[in-house]
Design an enzyme around this catalytic site. Structure first.
Site, PDB file in Angstrom:
ATOM      1  N   CYS A  78       0.863  -1.190   0.000  1.00  0.00           N
ATOM      2  CA  CYS A  78       0.000   0.000   0.000  1.00  0.00           C
ATOM      3  C   CYS A  78       0.895   1.234   0.000  1.00  0.00           C
ATOM      4  O   CYS A  78       2.075   1.148   0.333  1.00  0.00           O
ATOM      5  CB  CYS A  78      -0.972  -0.002   1.178  1.00  0.00           C
ATOM      6  N   CYS A  81       3.444   2.147   2.711  1.00  0.00           N
ATOM      7  CA  CYS A  81       4.725   1.418   2.795  1.00  0.00           C
ATOM      8  C   CYS A  81       5.859   2.272   2.249  1.00  0.00           C
ATOM      9  O   CYS A  81       6.971   2.288   2.797  1.00  0.00           O
ATOM     10  CB  CYS A  81       4.651   0.118   1.997  1.00  0.00           C
ATOM     11  N   CYS A 150       5.371 -21.767 -16.908  1.00  0.00           N
ATOM     12  CA  CYS A 150       4.501 -21.197 -15.883  1.00  0.00           C
ATOM     13  C   CYS A 150       5.367 -20.431 -14.884  1.00  0.00           C
ATOM     14  O   CYS A 150       6.597 -20.534 -14.918  1.00  0.00           O
ATOM     15  CB  CYS A 150       3.623 -22.248 -15.203  1.00  0.00           C
ATOM     16  N   CYS A 153       8.385 -21.765 -12.874  1.00  0.00           N
ATOM     17  CA  CYS A 153       9.675 -21.946 -13.551  1.00  0.00           C
ATOM     18  C   CYS A 153      10.578 -20.743 -13.272  1.00  0.00           C
ATOM     19  O   CYS A 153      11.791 -20.890 -13.064  1.00  0.00           O
ATOM     20  CB  CYS A 153       9.473 -22.081 -15.057  1.00  0.00           C
ATOM     21  N   ASP A 529     -13.212  15.955 -18.318  1.00  0.00           N
ATOM     22  CA  ASP A 529     -12.943  17.385 -18.327  1.00  0.00           C
ATOM     23  C   ASP A 529     -13.467  17.921 -19.655  1.00  0.00           C
ATOM     24  O   ASP A 529     -13.330  17.245 -20.687  1.00  0.00           O
ATOM     25  CB  ASP A 529     -11.437  17.615 -18.188  1.00  0.00           C
TER      26      ASP A 529
END
Length: 833
Positions: A78, A81, A150, A153, A529
């Site tokens: 967050c 931090c 994946c 790995c 805007d």
């Protein structure tokens, strides 16, 4: 929960002290807050002071000669931090400056000596985060990695290389197929180490990644050879061939096809990782132990085949980004005196003049100093129609010069060009996990060890309790090991996100990360805007009303009066007269009347052009026209009244014009299900109502100051809407930060827009907005499909194990087949128009 959601649930901008709120210097076009600061305009006193903490003090930095370094911070969940880390680092001795950007996950530090920088990882670790040096000079290199199918790995490879004494830091990104590593040994040694772990590496030279991965011919040959032995063994088992010979053929198939995953499994175990190679290898060894040679060989071959197909499919999604690297040519023709010299773009300096011939790609960003042409900017902005360029216009690297030779003064080095920033931002976006991906990864981390432990329990306890034979339950345990691989589930989200972000980048839309892609799919209200977003932001003449003269004479006098003014309203009047080919007259004694208008003398008579207040002060008879003037003003017009002290000659109405693409874009948003389209403007209600009726906006907030736009966004959120804000990325930064999603227009022209918003429309129009929402919603749908499909396949496989209906090779087929189907389903996002 996305960054934006965290911010909006925890923050209340009203609680911030006025002096602590972010400030914007619009005259300098400088935002003194970045995207991270914007997402922090938070909550609590810490977040409120983010401006002073995250704003880099350039004047101070220019006065000191310290050691500067940049790090990537892992573990921040967050914005608070980032502030915690900054506070801690500032307390250390010899630290001159520190800036932590939560959005990009980067920390920039300036210290009086290099020794203090070496202590930073240990200090950050105490806080629960980890540091990774980036952009270090000398030993940091980037490699492309082949063979990862994946995300586990990537983790295995990272853990393996971290144990090497010559490797200082390493980061492997599965989505981009890249490895960033700082090492002291040779490139060849690193490539060999990667090969030991079962993958292939190639060094990315200079600024260009190779679009073609290293050859996979040897892997394909092994796959064919393994399949050959498997087939012959199976056919032999149907004949009178000796069972021993049949098993030898199966064993050869296992050894040839299983060598690579077994080697990868070995290094995964050494690195304390439990990846699919470990599970699959254990299953195959177990099958061999209990004499199921056909099952073992089939498992190995199906696993290898599935991996080969997965890798090939994943590379297609990665190449959707890598192809951007080839947009800009590697060399440029540089003008030196009367000669043209061909140079690598890395050697071209700012201020050099480059020549681009018709049909060639523009190699660097710059400004046209000679020539006219049409330039195809589709690679940058997604615009299909070429844009006319003439002297003074900006051109971008990677765009195509359609016709006419151009001489261009280089304004940016190769690493700073717009296309380079796009590539950097897109790759950075791929590294950011979406909330769904983060959840799936956590689920997989829990699921795999639980099923692994269950497999061991199934092998041991049922036979001990006399519920069956050791062989039967050992076999079922092996099936569980295979089912424990969550490959399809883990890959379900990142491949979809990479495909969507890649598609968007090719179409002129930058999406900064998976979290923002997901947020865009859930938006049900969009606030715009007005000036410069829904409208051109450039005033044009809307009506000419002659009163005591002809239209031609009125425009001729008005052009004479306004020709020497640089005010946008004056320019609009002059340009309109030029378009009508109405010449100016001979004027003299020009005078500017500040805040009211101008005057000049034409043929001995004084003429005036200005606002109502000017003619009221001149006591010019105007009462009979005041109702007409007010009516025009209420319609959103700015009026230029032309006349003398004695009479009004006419009125010229000037108004901001609606963009050509606005109406179509807003209708497109309604068609994709955005139920509330809101306009925010500082103009009066009359102007707002007129623009709303012309564009199809169904709600507007008028007469707003910049801080009022923030309140309007919060009001919409309080009504239960998930709001996107669309602006130019500069003056609208507070509202962009407050909204659930900030979308900036015209990113190709402003670096600030690319840094500030969550999504950037590179072209200066709204035509890509409906496509972006549609793409996001399609991505969310596909991610959900992938997750449910993966889970259902797993649970069905688990359910079929215990009755004894599942075989080992079907378990492998369900795993690798499901992963492949998930990848192919995700790749549909690459083709979305």
């Amino acid at each position: 929960m996305s960054d934006k959601e965290q911010k909006n649930t925890c923050c209340n901008g009203d609680n911030c002290k006025e002096s602590q709120k972010p400030k914007f210097n619009t005259e300098l076009n400088l935002i003194q807050i970045n995207s991270a600061t914007a997402s922090k305009a938070s909550c609590q006193d810490d977040c409120c002071s983010a401006e002073t903490k995250l704003q880099s003090d350039e004047s101070n930095l220019s006065e000191v000669t310290g050691h500067k370094s940049e790090f990537r911070v892992h573990g921040m969940d967050c914005p608070a931090c980032a502030l915690t880390i900054e506070k801690r680092i500032r307390q250390l001795e010899n630290i001159k400056n520190v800036s932590v950007n939560y959005s990009t996950g980067k920390m920039q530090v300036e210290a009086e000596n290099s020794s203090v920088l070496e202590k930073l990882p240990a200090e950050i670790k105490k806080l629960g985060y980890t540091l990774e040096p980036i952009e270090q000079k000398g030993n940091v290199r980037i490699y492309t990695i082949e063979g990862m199918d994946c995300s586990s790995c990537a983790l295995t490879l990272e853990n393996h290389l971290k144990q090497h004494p010559s490797v200082k830091s390493v980061s492997v990104n599965f989505s981009t197929g890249k490895m960033q590593i700082e090492h002291d040994n040779s490139v060849e040694e690193i490539i060999k180490e990667v090969e030991k772990a079962g993958y292939k590496a190639s060094l990315v030279s200079n600024r260009r990644a190779k679009t073609d991965m290293p050859t996979t011919q040897s892997s394909n040959n092994l796959l064919l050879l393994s399949g050959f032995f498997l087939l012959f063994g199976f056919l032999g088992s149907l004949t009178d061939m000796s069972p021993f010979v049949v098993n030898v053929l199966y064993a050869l198939s296992i050894l040839i096809g299983g060598y690579k995953p077994a080697k990868s499994a070995y290094y995964a175990i050494k690195s304390r990782s439990l990846d699919m190679n470990v599970l699959m290898t254990a299953a195959v060894i177990g099958a061999a132990i209990i004499g199921e040679w056909l099952e073992g060989a089939t498992v190995v071959w199906l696993f290898a085949l599935g991996n080969a197909l997965q890798i090939k499919s994943i590379e297609k999604t990665r190449n959707s980004i890598r192809s951007l690297l080839d947009l800009a040519p590697p060399e440029a023709w540089v003008k030196q005196g009367q000669d043209l010299i061909k140079k690598p773009v890395e050697e071209v300096a700012i201020g050099d003049i480059i020549v681009v011939k018709p049909g060639d790609k523009i190699p660097l960003d710059g400004e046209v100093v000679q020539g006219e042409s049409s330039v195809n900017q589709a690679p940058i902005t997604g615009e299909s129609i070429p844009v006319d360029k003439q002297i003074g216009d900006t051109v971008y690297a990677g765009t195509i010069n359609e016709h006419g030779s151009l001489e261009i003064k280089v304004t940016k080095l190769v690493e700073d060009t717009t296309i380079s920033k796009i590539i950097h931002l897109v790759e950075e976006a791929q590294e950011k996990k979406a909330p769904t991906q983060a959840f799936v990864d956590k689920f997989a981390q829990i699921y795999t060890p639980i099923v692994f432990a269950l497999a061991l329990a199934v092998m041991i306890f049922p036979p001990l309790l006399d519920f069956g034979t050791w062989g039967d339950w050992f076999y079922r345990g092996l099936e569980l090991l295979v089912v424990a691989c969550p490959c399809a589930l883990v890959i379900s989200t990142p491949v979809a996100i990479v495909s969507a972000i890649g598609n968007a980048a090719k179409n002129g839309v930058l999406i900064k990360g998976g979290a923002f892609l997901e947020t865009a799919g859930s938006i049900n209200a969009i606030a715009f805007d007005k000036t410069g977003t829904l409208t051109e932001g450039k005033p044009k003449v809307s009506q000419v009303i002659p009163i005591n003269t002809t239209e031609t004479d009125l425009l001729s006098i008005a052009r004479t009066l306004e020709e020497y003014s640089t005010h946008p309203i004056a320019l609009a009047v002059v340009n309109y007269a030029k378009e009508k080919e109405i010449p100016s007259r001979n004027g003299e004694l020009f005078k500017s009347i500040v805040g009211k208008g101008v005057q000049t003398t034409i043929e001995g008579m004084e003429y005036f052009a200005g606002n109502l207040k000017l003619f009221q002060e001149l006591n010019t008879p105007i009462d009979e026209y005041e109702s007409q003037i007010k009516a025009l003003q209420n319609e959103g017009n700015t009026l230029v009244i032309v006349g003398t002290k004695e009479q009004i000659l006419g009125i010229i109405a000037v108004a901001d014009t609606i963009r050509e693409t606005t109406v179509k874009a807003l209708q497109g948003l309604k068609n994709v299900g955005v139920d509330q389209i809101v306009m925010l403007t500082g103009d009066n209600k009359g102007t707002a109502e007129k623009v709303a009726s012309q564009t199809g906006v169904n709600r507007y907030f008028a007469e707003l100051l910049p801080e009022d736009k923030v309140k309007a966004i919060k009001q919409l959120q309080d009504e239960g809407k998930r709001v996107a804000m669309v602006g130019d990325g500069i003056n609208d930064a507070p509202a962009l930060a407050t909204a659930n999603l900030g979308i900036a227009m015209g990113g190709a022209g402003t670096d600030t827009a690319m840094e500030t918003a969550d999504i950037v429309l590179m072209a200066d129009n709204l035509e890509k907005l409906p496509y972006t929402i549609k793409l996001s919603r399609k991505a969310l749908t596909i991610i959900k499909q992938n997750i449910w499909f993966s889970l259902i396949i797993k649970f069905v496989a688990l359910a079929l194990i215990f009755p004894g209906w599942l075989t080992l090779w079907i378990a492998v087929l369900s795993d690798t087949g499901a992963a492949l189907l998930v990848i192919l389903n995700s790749m549909r996002l690459l083709r979305l128009k």
